[in-house]
Motif scaffolding. Structure first.
Motif, PDB file in Angstrom:
ATOM      1  N   ARG A 103      17.505 -25.245 -25.725  1.00 53.45           N
ATOM      2  CA  ARG A 103      17.631 -24.620 -27.039  1.00 53.45           C
ATOM      3  C   ARG A 103      18.828 -23.681 -27.034  1.00 53.45           C
ATOM      4  O   ARG A 103      18.938 -22.809 -26.170  1.00 53.45           O
ATOM      5  N   LEU A 117      21.163 -17.410 -29.351  1.00 53.23           N
ATOM      6  CA  LEU A 117      19.810 -17.592 -28.829  1.00 53.23           C
ATOM      7  C   LEU A 117      19.853 -18.775 -27.867  1.00 53.23           C
ATOM      8  O   LEU A 117      20.371 -19.839 -28.223  1.00 53.23           O
ATOM      9  N   LYS A 119      17.593 -20.933 -24.576  1.00 51.11           N
ATOM     10  CA  LYS A 119      16.421 -21.149 -23.716  1.00 51.11           C
ATOM     11  C   LYS A 119      16.741 -22.358 -22.858  1.00 51.11           C
ATOM     12  O   LYS A 119      16.627 -23.494 -23.297  1.00 51.11           O
ATOM     13  N   ASP A 124       7.020 -20.613 -19.726  1.00 54.60           N
ATOM     14  CA  ASP A 124       6.792 -19.463 -20.602  1.00 54.60           C
ATOM     15  C   ASP A 124       7.978 -18.508 -20.678  1.00 54.60           C
ATOM     16  O   ASP A 124       7.849 -17.410 -21.217  1.00 54.60           O
ATOM     17  N   VAL A 125       9.130 -18.900 -20.149  1.00 51.66           N
ATOM     18  CA  VAL A 125      10.310 -18.038 -20.195  1.00 51.66           C
ATOM     19  C   VAL A 125      10.717 -17.866 -21.660  1.00 51.66           C
ATOM     20  O   VAL A 125      10.863 -18.841 -22.397  1.00 51.66           O
ATOM     21  N   LYS A 126      10.863 -16.617 -22.079  1.00 47.31           N
ATOM     22  CA  LYS A 126      11.230 -16.340 -23.464  1.00 47.31           C
ATOM     23  C   LYS A 126      12.715 -16.626 -23.682  1.00 47.31           C
ATOM     24  O   LYS A 126      13.516 -16.482 -22.767  1.00 47.31           O
ATOM     25  N   PRO A 127      13.075 -17.000 -24.916  1.00 48.95           N
ATOM     26  CA  PRO A 127      14.492 -17.212 -25.216  1.00 48.95           C
ATOM     27  C   PRO A 127      15.289 -15.929 -25.002  1.00 48.95           C
ATOM     28  O   PRO A 127      14.783 -14.824 -25.174  1.00 48.95           O
ATOM     29  N   LEU A 128      16.547 -16.087 -24.641  1.00 49.92           N
ATOM     30  CA  LEU A 128      17.464 -14.973 -24.433  1.00 49.92           C
ATOM     31  C   LEU A 128      18.341 -14.849 -25.678  1.00 49.92           C
ATOM     32  O   LEU A 128      18.829 -15.852 -26.196  1.00 49.92           O
TER      33      LEU A 128
END
Length: 142
Positions: A103, A117, A119, A124-128
């Protein structure tokens, strides 16, 4: 300083930042979605002001962020060998297709403060979310 010398200086500055602009002969047209072989950056018109920044986005990938007086650009390269791994994102193409398997999207692409944004890691790693460098002013244009 002549216009040609100023352009060469601008291109060299961007190259040092890790994003090499296209040769002057390619500036006449924009090529959306061009991966830009050989480390080449997006095709930009003559007179475009550029500031750049590189940031790790996970999974061995580095985001190359360019902010210009005509909008933000982003691409991704392998952190090891520097090979470009995606097309360039911009205002007209702010998001990677789902088929990319990761993403990436330029948020607020038409604002003075665009963000990226990303990913690139599963689970479960959140988008940066990363801010682009501040857009250049006319005084920094060549």
């Amino acid at each position: 300083m002549s216009r040609r010398s100023a352009l060469r200086f601008a291109v060299a500055s961007v190259a040092l930042a890790g994003a090499v602009l296209a040769p002057a002969s390619a500036f006449a047209a924009e090529t959306p979605g061009d991966k830009g072989g050989g480390g080449q950056g997006p095709v930009l018109p003559v007179g475009t002001c550029v500031v750049s920044k590189e940031v790790s986005v996970g999974a061995g990938t580095v985001a190359v962020l360019l902010n210009t007086n005509i909008g933000p650009y982003a691409s991704f390269k392998d952190a090891g060998d520097g090979t470009q791994v995606t097309d360039w994102l911009d205002r007209k193409h702010p998001k990677l297709p789902e088929s990319a398997g990761v993403r990436a999207e330029i948020l607020d692409a038409n604002s003075a403060s665009p963000k990226l944004l990303t990913k690139f890691e599963g689970g479960d790693v959140k988008p940066l979310i990363t801010a682009f460098p501040k857009a250049p002013t006319k005084s920094k244009c060549f």
